[in-house]
Design an enzyme around this catalytic site. Sequence first.
Site, mmCIF file in Angstrom:
data_model
loop_
_atom_site.group_PDB
_atom_site.id
_atom_site.type_symbol
_atom_site.label_atom_id
_atom_site.label_comp_id
_atom_site.label_asym_id
_atom_site.label_seq_id
_atom_site.Cartn_x
_atom_site.Cartn_y
_atom_site.Cartn_z
ATOM 1 N N HIS A 20 7.993 -1.524 -6.716
ATOM 2 C CA HIS A 20 7.902 -2.497 -5.621
ATOM 3 C C HIS A 20 6.506 -2.662 -5.034
ATOM 4 O O HIS A 20 6.296 -3.505 -4.171
ATOM 5 C CB HIS A 20 8.952 -2.206 -4.536
ATOM 6 C CG HIS A 20 8.696 -1.006 -3.674
ATOM 7 N ND1 HIS A 20 8.303 -1.117 -2.367
ATOM 8 C CD2 HIS A 20 8.802 0.309 -3.915
ATOM 9 C CE1 HIS A 20 8.190 0.101 -1.841
ATOM 10 N NE2 HIS A 20 8.493 0.975 -2.766
ATOM 11 N N THR A 35 22.653 6.140 -16.232
ATOM 12 C CA THR A 35 22.527 4.829 -16.877
ATOM 13 C C THR A 35 21.374 4.055 -16.242
ATOM 14 O O THR A 35 21.215 4.034 -15.027
ATOM 15 C CB THR A 35 23.854 4.049 -16.745
ATOM 16 O OG1 THR A 35 24.874 4.856 -17.344
ATOM 17 C CG2 THR A 35 23.785 2.701 -17.458
ATOM 18 N N CYS A 68 6.163 4.332 6.308
ATOM 19 C CA CYS A 68 7.065 5.442 6.610
ATOM 20 C C CYS A 68 6.785 6.044 7.979
ATOM 21 O O CYS A 68 7.623 6.739 8.527
ATOM 22 C CB CYS A 68 6.934 6.518 5.545
ATOM 23 S SG CYS A 68 7.026 5.843 3.891
#
Length: 396
Positions: free
Chosen positions: A200, A236, A326
């Site tokens: 991202h 997966t 953050c």
Amino acid sequence: MQVIYLDNNATTRVAPEVVEEMLPYLSEFYGNPSSMHSFGGRVGDKIKTAREQVARLIGASPEEIIFTSCGTESDSTAVRAALATQPDKKHIITSRVEHPAIKNLCEYLAKNDYRVTYVPVDREGRLDLDYLYRSLTDDTAIVSLMWANNESGVIFPIEEVAAKIKAKGILLHTDAVQAAGKVPVDVNASQVDMLSMSGHKIHAPKGVGVLYVRKATPYAPFMLGGHQEHGRRGGTENVASIIGLGKACEMAAEHLDDMQTRVRGLRDKLETALLTQIPNSMVNGTHDRDDRLPNTTSIAYEFVEGEAILLMMNELGICASSGSACTSGSLEPSHVLRAMNVPFTAAHGSIRYSLSSYTTAKEIDFVIEKMPPIISRLREMSPFWQEAAQNQLVGS
Ligand code: PLP
């Protein structure tokens, strides 16, 4: 309302080309890449292409690329793998300005049997190399240092450091989440053993990351499960995001020149204008702009609150950050600015502007026009500014 997005170190817009590449794998091609049938095999082939695209961006071989869920997972996996494969070694070296993905992991490990050395930085955010080299011991399992800092943009000399650390046979991990796609990152020139990236930050979706692991590096998976990623990361695959990340890496390689020239030029123009037009403002980070990410400038405005500045910018549709994403929930100066010894009065009023290939000259001109009145309005209301003016601590 218009949005002028200068918060690209927090996250980036997903490139339309990336979305286009992903969409078929969210709709018609939903097979499992591990299946035996060709419907799943087609998806597996596309993941193979993505692995090659990622590898190309950093000069790696495709087999050295492990897809993860984010930069944080990549960071954790790297450090934990180094510790798991060298159980006799109990020492970790990192820096004082790492992202919480490394910082909080190291603080946890320090409470659980490990010894952590935090290498300091100077007032301009540069790593104390002598301190680093003096700290290397026979007990050191891993050195983990970021390639570039998310708040100040300061680039650490990873290639130089790698040579010294490798000569001692110690593993080196680098968090290149902010560097990859913004400056040339080559795992062969730098000889790092492990390297983290995150989708991202380079116009791929959130929730996908990469851990590069050099061939023959001792490794232990963090996530045990199926045989995905050659048994190095069970689970997966996040198929569409991995495919998007591959495309984003291909585009990042193509845009690297634009980042080094046009985007760098816009960043320099913004920084110069703000520093000259706004008194009592200073850059957080080295004054040698070449040693900072070309898209980043963090500017401290003395005697005002960063959060108040952000609110006023927000009213004009300008998005930036008062520290790392953050830490922006808290009013305390970030650990990065504290490690750099930025004075309290300046750290509180720090704004990070981070550009991208989508940033235009018109947007930068708008920000240059709007910032000086924002800061002077807030200062008019600030008792700290009034007091500083009385004590003749302010410039004009
Ligand atoms: N490392 C650095 C330097 C970062 O800037 C970030 C995110 O801001 C991360 C790690 C964490 O990446 P992610 O958000 O993909 O977990």
